[in-house]
Design an enzyme around this catalytic site. Structure first.
Site, PDB file in Angstrom:
ATOM      1  N   ARG A   1      -0.773 -58.438  48.747  1.00 40.43           N
ATOM      2  CA  ARG A   1      -1.725 -57.764  47.855  1.00 40.43           C
ATOM      3  C   ARG A   1      -1.937 -56.285  48.199  1.00 40.43           C
ATOM      4  O   ARG A   1      -3.060 -55.850  48.477  1.00 40.43           O
ATOM      5  CB  ARG A   1      -3.058 -58.528  47.822  1.00 40.43           C
ATOM      6  CG  ARG A   1      -2.879 -60.003  47.516  1.00 40.43           C
ATOM      7  CD  ARG A   1      -4.166 -60.706  47.219  1.00 40.43           C
ATOM      8  NE  ARG A   1      -4.565 -60.524  45.832  1.00 40.43           N
ATOM      9  CZ  ARG A   1      -5.620 -61.108  45.282  1.00 40.43           C
ATOM     10  NH1 ARG A   1      -6.390 -61.885  46.005  1.00 40.43           N
ATOM     11  NH2 ARG A   1      -5.917 -60.909  44.021  1.00 40.43           N
TER      12      ARG A   1
ATOM     13  N   ARG B   1     -17.106 -68.263  43.510  1.00 36.35           N
ATOM     14  CA  ARG B   1     -16.706 -66.894  43.155  1.00 36.35           C
ATOM     15  C   ARG B   1     -16.304 -66.816  41.685  1.00 36.35           C
ATOM     16  O   ARG B   1     -16.403 -65.756  41.077  1.00 36.35           O
ATOM     17  CB  ARG B   1     -15.516 -66.451  44.017  1.00 36.35           C
ATOM     18  CG  ARG B   1     -15.863 -66.277  45.491  1.00 36.35           C
ATOM     19  CD  ARG B   1     -14.712 -65.646  46.244  1.00 36.35           C
ATOM     20  NE  ARG B   1     -14.222 -64.527  45.474  1.00 36.35           N
ATOM     21  CZ  ARG B   1     -12.949 -64.186  45.344  1.00 36.35           C
ATOM     22  NH1 ARG B   1     -12.026 -64.868  45.973  1.00 36.35           N
ATOM     23  NH2 ARG B   1     -12.601 -63.163  44.603  1.00 36.35           N
TER      24      ARG B   1
ATOM     25  N   CYS C   1      -9.259 -63.407  47.749  1.00 36.44           N
ATOM     26  CA  CYS C   1      -8.494 -64.607  48.112  1.00 36.44           C
ATOM     27  C   CYS C   1      -7.212 -64.209  48.847  1.00 36.44           C
ATOM     28  O   CYS C   1      -6.581 -63.211  48.518  1.00 36.44           O
ATOM     29  CB  CYS C   1      -8.112 -65.382  46.857  1.00 36.44           C
ATOM     30  SG  CYS C   1      -9.481 -66.271  46.121  1.00 36.44           S
TER      31      CYS C   1
ATOM     32  N   ASP D   1      -3.332 -67.655  37.777  1.00 38.17           N
ATOM     33  CA  ASP D   1      -4.621 -68.300  38.047  1.00 38.17           C
ATOM     34  C   ASP D   1      -4.684 -69.744  37.547  1.00 38.17           C
ATOM     35  O   ASP D   1      -5.604 -70.480  37.892  1.00 38.17           O
ATOM     36  CB  ASP D   1      -5.756 -67.503  37.391  1.00 38.17           C
ATOM     37  CG  ASP D   1      -6.162 -66.295  38.217  1.00 38.17           C
ATOM     38  OD1 ASP D   1      -5.698 -66.176  39.362  1.00 38.17           O
ATOM     39  OD2 ASP D   1      -6.950 -65.469  37.712  1.00 38.17           O
TER      40      ASP D   1
ATOM     41  N   LYS E   1     -14.823 -64.165  34.363  1.00 38.84           N
ATOM     42  CA  LYS E   1     -14.952 -63.435  35.637  1.00 38.84           C
ATOM     43  C   LYS E   1     -14.058 -62.193  35.652  1.00 38.84           C
ATOM     44  O   LYS E   1     -14.510 -61.102  36.031  1.00 38.84           O
ATOM     45  CB  LYS E   1     -14.539 -64.364  36.786  1.00 38.84           C
ATOM     46  CG  LYS E   1     -14.242 -63.668  38.103  1.00 38.84           C
ATOM     47  CD  LYS E   1     -13.689 -64.665  39.096  1.00 38.84           C
ATOM     48  CE  LYS E   1     -13.304 -64.031  40.415  1.00 38.84           C
ATOM     49  NZ  LYS E   1     -12.001 -63.363  40.390  1.00 38.84           N
ATOM     50  N   ASN E   2     -12.807 -62.366  35.247  1.00 42.79           N
ATOM     51  CA  ASN E   2     -11.861 -61.249  35.379  1.00 42.79           C
ATOM     52  C   ASN E   2     -12.109 -60.146  34.356  1.00 42.79           C
ATOM     53  O   ASN E   2     -11.515 -59.076  34.436  1.00 42.79           O
ATOM     54  CB  ASN E   2     -10.409 -61.755  35.275  1.00 42.79           C
ATOM     55  CG  ASN E   2     -10.035 -62.606  36.481  1.00 42.79           C
ATOM     56  OD1 ASN E   2     -10.652 -62.489  37.536  1.00 42.79           O
ATOM     57  ND2 ASN E   2      -9.054 -63.483  36.320  1.00 42.79           N
TER      58      ASN E   2
HETATM   59  C1  UD1 Z   1      -3.734 -60.813  39.716  1.00 43.82           C
HETATM   60  C2  UD1 Z   1      -3.225 -61.392  38.416  1.00 43.82           C
HETATM   61  C3  UD1 Z   1      -4.421 -61.624  37.546  1.00 43.82           C
HETATM   62  C4  UD1 Z   1      -5.355 -62.564  38.312  1.00 43.82           C
HETATM   63  C5  UD1 Z   1      -5.735 -62.017  39.675  1.00 43.82           C
HETATM   64  C6  UD1 Z   1      -6.508 -62.996  40.538  1.00 43.82           C
HETATM   65  C7  UD1 Z   1      -1.132 -60.896  37.295  1.00 43.82           C
HETATM   66  C8  UD1 Z   1      -0.186 -59.848  36.849  1.00 43.82           C
HETATM   67  N1  UD1 Z   1      -2.264 -60.476  37.856  1.00 43.82           N
HETATM   68  O1  UD1 Z   1      -4.444 -59.610  39.427  1.00 43.82           O
HETATM   69  O2  UD1 Z   1      -4.026 -62.190  36.319  1.00 43.82           O
HETATM   70  O3  UD1 Z   1      -6.515 -62.787  37.580  1.00 43.82           O
HETATM   71  O4  UD1 Z   1      -4.558 -61.715  40.373  1.00 43.82           O
HETATM   72  O5  UD1 Z   1      -5.805 -64.127  40.826  1.00 43.82           O
HETATM   73  O6  UD1 Z   1      -0.873 -62.063  37.121  1.00 43.82           O
HETATM   74  N2  UD1 Z   1       0.883 -55.320  43.567  1.00 43.82           N
HETATM   75  C9  UD1 Z   1       1.532 -54.365  44.332  1.00 43.82           C
HETATM   76  N3  UD1 Z   1       0.937 -53.129  44.467  1.00 43.82           N
HETATM   77  C10 UD1 Z   1      -0.228 -52.817  43.848  1.00 43.82           C
HETATM   78  C11 UD1 Z   1      -0.877 -53.795  43.073  1.00 43.82           C
HETATM   79  C12 UD1 Z   1      -0.298 -55.039  42.946  1.00 43.82           C
HETATM   80  O7  UD1 Z   1       2.586 -54.618  44.890  1.00 43.82           O
HETATM   81  O8  UD1 Z   1      -0.703 -51.684  43.995  1.00 43.82           O
HETATM   82  C13 UD1 Z   1       1.491 -56.666  43.434  1.00 43.82           C
HETATM   83  C14 UD1 Z   1       0.595 -57.725  44.044  1.00 43.82           C
HETATM   84  O9  UD1 Z   1       0.793 -57.879  45.411  1.00 43.82           O
HETATM   85  C15 UD1 Z   1       0.990 -58.959  43.258  1.00 43.82           C
HETATM   86  C16 UD1 Z   1       1.292 -58.383  41.871  1.00 43.82           C
HETATM   87  O10 UD1 Z   1       1.570 -57.004  42.067  1.00 43.82           O
HETATM   88  O11 UD1 Z   1       2.161 -59.514  43.800  1.00 43.82           O
HETATM   89  C17 UD1 Z   1       0.162 -58.596  40.869  1.00 43.82           C
HETATM   90  O12 UD1 Z   1      -0.892 -57.844  41.294  1.00 43.82           O
HETATM   91  P1  UD1 Z   1      -2.134 -57.440  40.384  1.00 43.82           P
HETATM   92  O13 UD1 Z   1      -1.940 -57.797  38.953  1.00 43.82           O
HETATM   93  O14 UD1 Z   1      -2.508 -56.066  40.725  1.00 43.82           O
HETATM   94  O15 UD1 Z   1      -3.202 -58.370  41.046  1.00 43.82           O
HETATM   95  P2  UD1 Z   1      -4.624 -58.543  40.602  1.00 43.82           P
HETATM   96  O16 UD1 Z   1      -5.174 -57.338  39.937  1.00 43.82           O
HETATM   97  O17 UD1 Z   1      -5.302 -59.134  41.763  1.00 43.82           O
END
Ligand code: UD1
Length: 422
Positions: A126, A402, A121, A310, A27-28
């Site tokens: 986020r 999802r 989610c 995850d 998925k990712n």
């Molecule tokens: C994250 C996971 C990914 C997982 C997905 C869904 C990590 C590093 N990333 O990806 O492996 O598949 O969730 O569960 O483990 N953040 C900020 N500002 C930003 C972007 C992110 O502060 O602009 C923070 C987020 O709030 C979070 C962290 O950085 O605490 C990780 O975020 P990010 O890797 O961007 O999240 P996803 O891409 O959703």
């Protein structure tokens, strides 16, 4: 429970697993790759595409943008020659967080992108500040108007982008946006997840010059001539980990096909400590476990190659009825322990302490009616149900759909009694 969520997965627990399951595409990986199909103004074929609601929603976005996009027999087709709008519909934006990747992709293709803030989610704050900072570094103008984002790519230039945290989403957005700039952009502090490498692999097939040094530095030499692309996505390491956790929970001997152990070293390390035995052959792994975890286990989530956030909740599920006192620390998201109260309904003994939980192994778990609070929480409840006595009904199945392509069927292939109802 609201009326929309009456579907449930019913699992009769307490028997060891045996059988063969195939790991579907990740998925990712597939979601950012589908967003990247807008870049080449050509046909794209994505093989081993799982049938997930997030995939369907992404194809709806592509269709709304003017692409011809459909899913057939495990393949997604996207012809992006005719894109007629730079606005992503509100409804799909609300469904999943990965839709924010269309910001960089559309701005690169059309010079502008419009969307509201993404859903997905509920795991904590986020924010998307790093996405916005990276795009601004490339010269994009971004206006935030209430809940809406407007991006204009008029004076693009290459940049040296340094991410303060290896955010998966910000890395993807920065890479996609940088493909439209003339010259060489570097992104340091980039995420190193296998799904990022798969996106880069797909982009190279479209004709982009994008490379990773394997240590968090990605180089993009933008504005290349592009053409059609055909790509098979990597196996879903989170699905593989979920099924391994199932075997650890209730014991058994199963074969998982289509697996990349090199993408799961931190998970395999923890699961070995929990007593699992892995026997690898080409593209497959035999997983054996007794159903009794021995010793005290400590796990903390970290960016790749660390233990994935995850996999945190399915790992917790596998520890619930094991001897000992275990600790899991969540370092990526502020609010990823909502599943704890659902585990407690099954007899689990968990003490939350800030960003960690202490699990005191319960002698046994019992079946209960529980609610999937998010995607991986839903999968974790299914894992716990495999090891519980009696029937468990996991509600809010839409979360599970999802990220898992027919989880009840996959579990049934491994000898579990699992059906979807409602
Ligand atoms: C994250 C996971 C990914 C997982 C997905 C869904 C990590 C590093 N990333 O990806 O492996 O598949 O969730 O569960 O483990 N953040 C900020 N500002 C930003 C972007 C992110 O502060 O602009 C923070 C987020 O709030 C979070 C962290 O950085 O605490 C990780 O975020 P990010 O890797 O961007 O999240 P996803 O891409 O959703």
């Amino acid at each position: 429970m609201d009326g929309l969520c009456r579907e449930y997965i019913k699992i009769k627990g307490g028997k060891p697993l045996s059988g063969v399951a195939r790991i579907h595409g990740a998925k990712n990986a597939v979601l950012p790759i589908l967003a990247a199909t807008v870049l080449n103004a050509a046909e794209n074929v994505i093989e081993d595409c799982p049938d997930l609601s997030d995939v369907r929603a992404t194809l709806e976005i592509l269709t709304a943008l003017g692409c011809e996009a459909y899913f057939e027999n495990g393949r997604a087709f996207v012809d992006s020659k005719n894109i007629t709008t730079a606005s992503v519909p509100f409804e799909q934006m609300q469904k999943m967080r990965s839709s924010v990747i269309f910001l960089g992709a559309l701005a690169a293709r059309l010079g502008e992108a419009h969307m509201c803030l993404p859903g997905g989610c509920s795991l904590g704050l986020r924010p998307i500040d790093m996405h916005i900072e990276a795009l601004r570094a490339l010269g994009m103008e971004i206006e935030v108007d209430g809940l809406c984002l407007h991006c204009y790519a008029k004076n693009l230039h290459p940049a040296e982008i340094r991410l303060k945290f290896p955010s998966v989403g910000a890395t993807e957005n920065a890479v996609l946006a940088a493909t439209a700039t003339q010259g060489v952009t570097t992104i340091t502090g980039a995420a190193q997840e296998p799904e990022i490498d798969d996106l880069l692999h797909f982009l190279r097939k479209q004709g982009h010059l994008v490379f990773s040094d394997g240590k968090g530095c990605i180089t993009i030499n933008g504005k290349q001539p592009l053409h059609e692309a055909h790509h098979r996505v990597i196996p879903d390491r989170i699905l593989a980990a979920t099924l391994m956790a199932g075997v650890i929970t209730c014991g058994g001997d199963v074969v998982l096909e289509n697996i990349r152990p090199d993408h799961m070293e931190s998970v395999l390390h923890v699961f070995r400590n929990m007593g699992a035995i892995f026997i690898f052959s080409q593209n497959a792994v035999r997983v054996k476990a007794s159903g009794n975890v021995k010793g005290d286990i400590t796990v903390e989530t970290l960016p790749y190659p660390g233990f994935p956030t995850d996999v945190q909740s399915v790992c917790m599920a596998a520890l619930l009825k094991s001897e000992g006192i275990h600790e899991i620390r969540e370092n990526i998201f502020e609010d990823r322990f909502r599943v704890v109260s659902e585990f407690e309904k099954m007899g689990a003994n968990i003490i939350p302490i800030g960003n960690k939980v202490r699990i005191v192994g319960a002698k046994a778990l019992h079946g209960a009616d529980v609610e999937a609070t998010d995607l991986r929480a839903g999968a974790a409840l299914c894992v716990a149900a495999l090891g519980a006595e009696g029937d468990t009904r996991v509600f809010s199945v839409h979360h599970i759909k999802r990220g898992y392509d027919n989880l009840p069927q996959i579990l049934s292939n491994m000898g579990a009694t699992a059906v979807e109802k409602g």
